[in-house]
Each structure stands twice: as structure tokens, then as C-alpha cells.
Design a protein around this motif. Structure first.
Motif, PDB file in Angstrom:
ATOM      1  N   LEU A 126       0.831  -1.203   0.000  1.00  0.00           N
ATOM      2  CA  LEU A 126       0.000   0.000   0.000  1.00  0.00           C
ATOM      3  C   LEU A 126       0.869   1.257   0.000  1.00  0.00           C
ATOM      4  O   LEU A 126       0.607   2.213  -0.748  1.00  0.00           O
ATOM      5  N   GLY A 127       1.910   1.252   0.853  1.00  0.00           N
ATOM      6  CA  GLY A 127       2.814   2.395   0.890  1.00  0.00           C
ATOM      7  C   GLY A 127       3.529   2.605  -0.431  1.00  0.00           C
ATOM      8  O   GLY A 127       3.721   3.747  -0.874  1.00  0.00           O
ATOM      9  N   THR A 128       3.911   1.502  -1.077  1.00  0.00           N
ATOM     10  CA  THR A 128       4.600   1.607  -2.364  1.00  0.00           C
ATOM     11  C   THR A 128       3.686   2.187  -3.445  1.00  0.00           C
ATOM     12  O   THR A 128       4.077   3.096  -4.187  1.00  0.00           O
ATOM     13  N   VAL A 129       2.473   1.658  -3.525  1.00  0.00           N
ATOM     14  CA  VAL A 129       1.526   2.161  -4.535  1.00  0.00           C
ATOM     15  C   VAL A 129       1.225   3.629  -4.280  1.00  0.00           C
ATOM     16  O   VAL A 129       1.199   4.451  -5.207  1.00  0.00           O
ATOM     17  N   TRP A 130       1.001   3.962  -3.042  1.00  0.00           N
ATOM     18  CA  TRP A 130       0.726   5.341  -2.674  1.00  0.00           C
ATOM     19  C   TRP A 130       1.908   6.238  -3.045  1.00  0.00           C
ATOM     20  O   TRP A 130       1.750   7.348  -3.571  1.00  0.00           O
ATOM     21  N   GLY A 131       3.116   5.748  -2.748  1.00  0.00           N
ATOM     22  CA  GLY A 131       4.321   6.529  -3.059  1.00  0.00           C
ATOM     23  C   GLY A 131       4.534   6.704  -4.545  1.00  0.00           C
ATOM     24  O   GLY A 131       4.930   7.785  -5.011  1.00  0.00           O
ATOM     25  N   VAL A 132       4.280   5.643  -5.330  1.00  0.00           N
ATOM     26  CA  VAL A 132       4.440   5.737  -6.781  1.00  0.00           C
ATOM     27  C   VAL A 132       3.435   6.733  -7.363  1.00  0.00           C
ATOM     28  O   VAL A 132       3.762   7.530  -8.264  1.00  0.00           O
ATOM     29  N   GLY A 185      11.440   9.570  -5.905  1.00  0.00           N
ATOM     30  CA  GLY A 185      10.093   9.270  -5.424  1.00  0.00           C
ATOM     31  C   GLY A 185       9.789   7.783  -5.469  1.00  0.00           C
ATOM     32  O   GLY A 185       9.216   7.217  -4.536  1.00  0.00           O
ATOM     33  N   VAL A 186      10.181   7.104  -6.557  1.00  0.00           N
ATOM     34  CA  VAL A 186       9.920   5.671  -6.693  1.00  0.00           C
ATOM     35  C   VAL A 186      10.740   4.874  -5.682  1.00  0.00           C
ATOM     36  O   VAL A 186      10.251   3.921  -5.058  1.00  0.00           O
ATOM     37  N   ALA A 187      12.018   5.274  -5.514  1.00  0.00           N
ATOM     38  CA  ALA A 187      12.873   4.578  -4.545  1.00  0.00           C
ATOM     39  C   ALA A 187      12.325   4.720  -3.124  1.00  0.00           C
ATOM     40  O   ALA A 187      12.304   3.764  -2.345  1.00  0.00           O
ATOM     41  N   GLY A 188      11.868   5.921  -2.794  1.00  0.00           N
ATOM     42  CA  GLY A 188      11.274   6.132  -1.466  1.00  0.00           C
ATOM     43  C   GLY A 188      10.012   5.310  -1.282  1.00  0.00           C
ATOM     44  O   GLY A 188       9.746   4.800  -0.179  1.00  0.00           O
ATOM     45  N   ALA A 189       9.242   5.158  -2.364  1.00  0.00           N
ATOM     46  CA  ALA A 189       8.013   4.371  -2.274  1.00  0.00           C
ATOM     47  C   ALA A 189       8.316   2.893  -2.050  1.00  0.00           C
ATOM     48  O   ALA A 189       7.606   2.200  -1.309  1.00  0.00           O
TER      49      ALA A 189
END
Length: 218
Positions: free
Chosen positions: A133-139, A160-164
Motif C-alpha cells: 500500500l505504501g509503495t503504490v501510494w508513493g508511486v 520518489g519511486v525509490a522512497g516508495a
């Protein structure tokens, strides 16, 4: 990204809870296994099945002793049911009550040993999804940022993608140890339950040998 940071905080809490449960359960099972061994050795050395019970011994944290105590307490009640001193025999019906008391005690001890495992199961199944969920939200946030900048090159998107993706890694770091710990604990709980069942059957057999009335119909 505030949302990702919030999810990572939740995952850290999950990790702390999971490791605390695994550590406490490992200590509890080690202690229970040691006490079971000591009690079983002492029990087999007794001439009478009620000898330890009559001495008023208490062994806290020993599952085998708890099962033994429950069975002996019920048998002692049946032996004194008519009042006065202790009888030397009980009926088959009374012995059935003793068996049910032992079965209840075995179930109670199994539930006691299983307490807390639900949190590990939640960590195993929920942590990866929280990370995802955090990854999708971050992307999504990264793409929104790129759109606002009007520049879709790698240098703009990569941070941004790496942080996600960090939230997915965090979720897996919580779920993987929890999965191994959960499976190990479940295996040991099954072993404990089998040992309790075997001991209960052995205890009933000894009680029947000493106290069951011979003229009862089978």
C-alpha cells in the motif's frame, strides 16, 4: 511522503510486537519443556497416581502438572463423593468424568500456549500488504510530482519511486521473520499438545488400574 512514513511507523510497531511475542513464547516454551521433563520424571517415580497431589505440591508454569492436577482433583472428588474418608474404588461413570476433566485441561493448556500467536499471524499476512500500500501510494505521489514538474526523466522520478519501494522492503522485513517464528511456534505447540494428550491417556490408564471398580460393565 507523510503517508509512507506513517506506514513505516506502523510496520515498526508490528515488528516490535512480533519480536516481543516470539521472544516471550520461546522463553515460555523452554521453561515449560524443562518443567514438564522434571515433573514427568517425578511422576513416574511415584508408587501411587495421587501421591504428588496428596503432598499438595504446586508447579507453576508446567502444563503437564496442570493436566495432572485437574485429573487428580476430579478423581479425589469422586473418591470422596459419598462423604467421610476416601474410597478405594470409583465407578466407570465417575472415571468418565475424570477423563472429561483431563480433556478440558489439555484444551485449556493448549489455548494458553497459543495466546498471542494471532498477532504474529497478523504480522505475517498484513505487513506485506501494508508495505505494498505504501509503495503504490508513493508511486502515485511520484507520478503526481513528475506531472507537476512537466519533466518525466529518470532523475526526476527515481527519488520518489525509490522512497516508495522502501515501504515494501519494510513490510517484508516484518513479515519474513514473523513467518519463520510463527511456523516454529506452531510446530512446537503441536508437539506440546501431543505430549499433553499422551500424558492424559497415561494418567487415565494408571487411575483406572488403581481405582476403577472391576465389576463395572465395559
Amino acid at each position: 511522503m507523510p503517508e509512507g512514513k506513517a506506514i513505516i511507523v506502523v510496520l515498526i510497531i508490528f515488528s516490535i510486537v512480533a519480536w516481543s511475542i516470539m521472544a516471550s513464547k520461546a522463553v515460555e516454551m523452554r521453561r515449560a519443556r524443562k518443567l514438564n521433563l522434571y515433573f514427568e520424571t517425578e511422576f513416574r517415580a511415584q508408587a501411587s497416581v495421587l501421591a504428588i497431589h496428596d503432598r499438595g505440591v504446586q508447579v507453576d508454569g508446567c502444563p503437564l502438572f496442570s493436566v495432572y492436577q485437574a485429573g487428580c482433583r476430579e478423581l479425589d472428588t469422586r473418591l470422596k463423593a459419598a462423604g467421610g474418608g476416601r474410597k478405594t474404588e470409583v465407578s466407570l461413570k465417575s472415571m468418565e468424568h475424570v477423563k472429561r476433566a483431563l480433556e478440558r485441561s489439555v484444551a485449556q493448556q493448549a489455548l494458553k500456549l497459543e495466546s498471542g500467536l494471532i498477532m504474529l499471524a497478523i504480522a505475517v499476512s498484513g505487513a506485506p500488504f501494508l508495505g505494498l500500500l505504501g509503495t503504490v501510494w508513493g508511486v502515485m505521489g511520484a507520478f503526481s510530482y513528475v506531472a507537476s514538474r512537466g519533466n518525466a526523466d529518470l532523475q526526476t522520478m527515481a527519488p520518489g519511486v525509490a522512497g516508495a519501494l522502501i515501504t515494501t522492503v519494510a513490510g517484508l522485513l516484518v513479515a519474513i521473520p514473523s513467518m519463520f517464528g510463527y511456523n516454529w511456534l506452531v510446530h512446537n505447540l503441536r508437539v506440546f499438545t501431543v505430549e499433553l494428550d499422551n500424558f492424559a491417556q497415561e494418567l487415565v490408564s494408571k487411575m483406572e488400574t488403581e481405582y476403577l471398580r472391576d465389576d463395572e460393565p465395559g
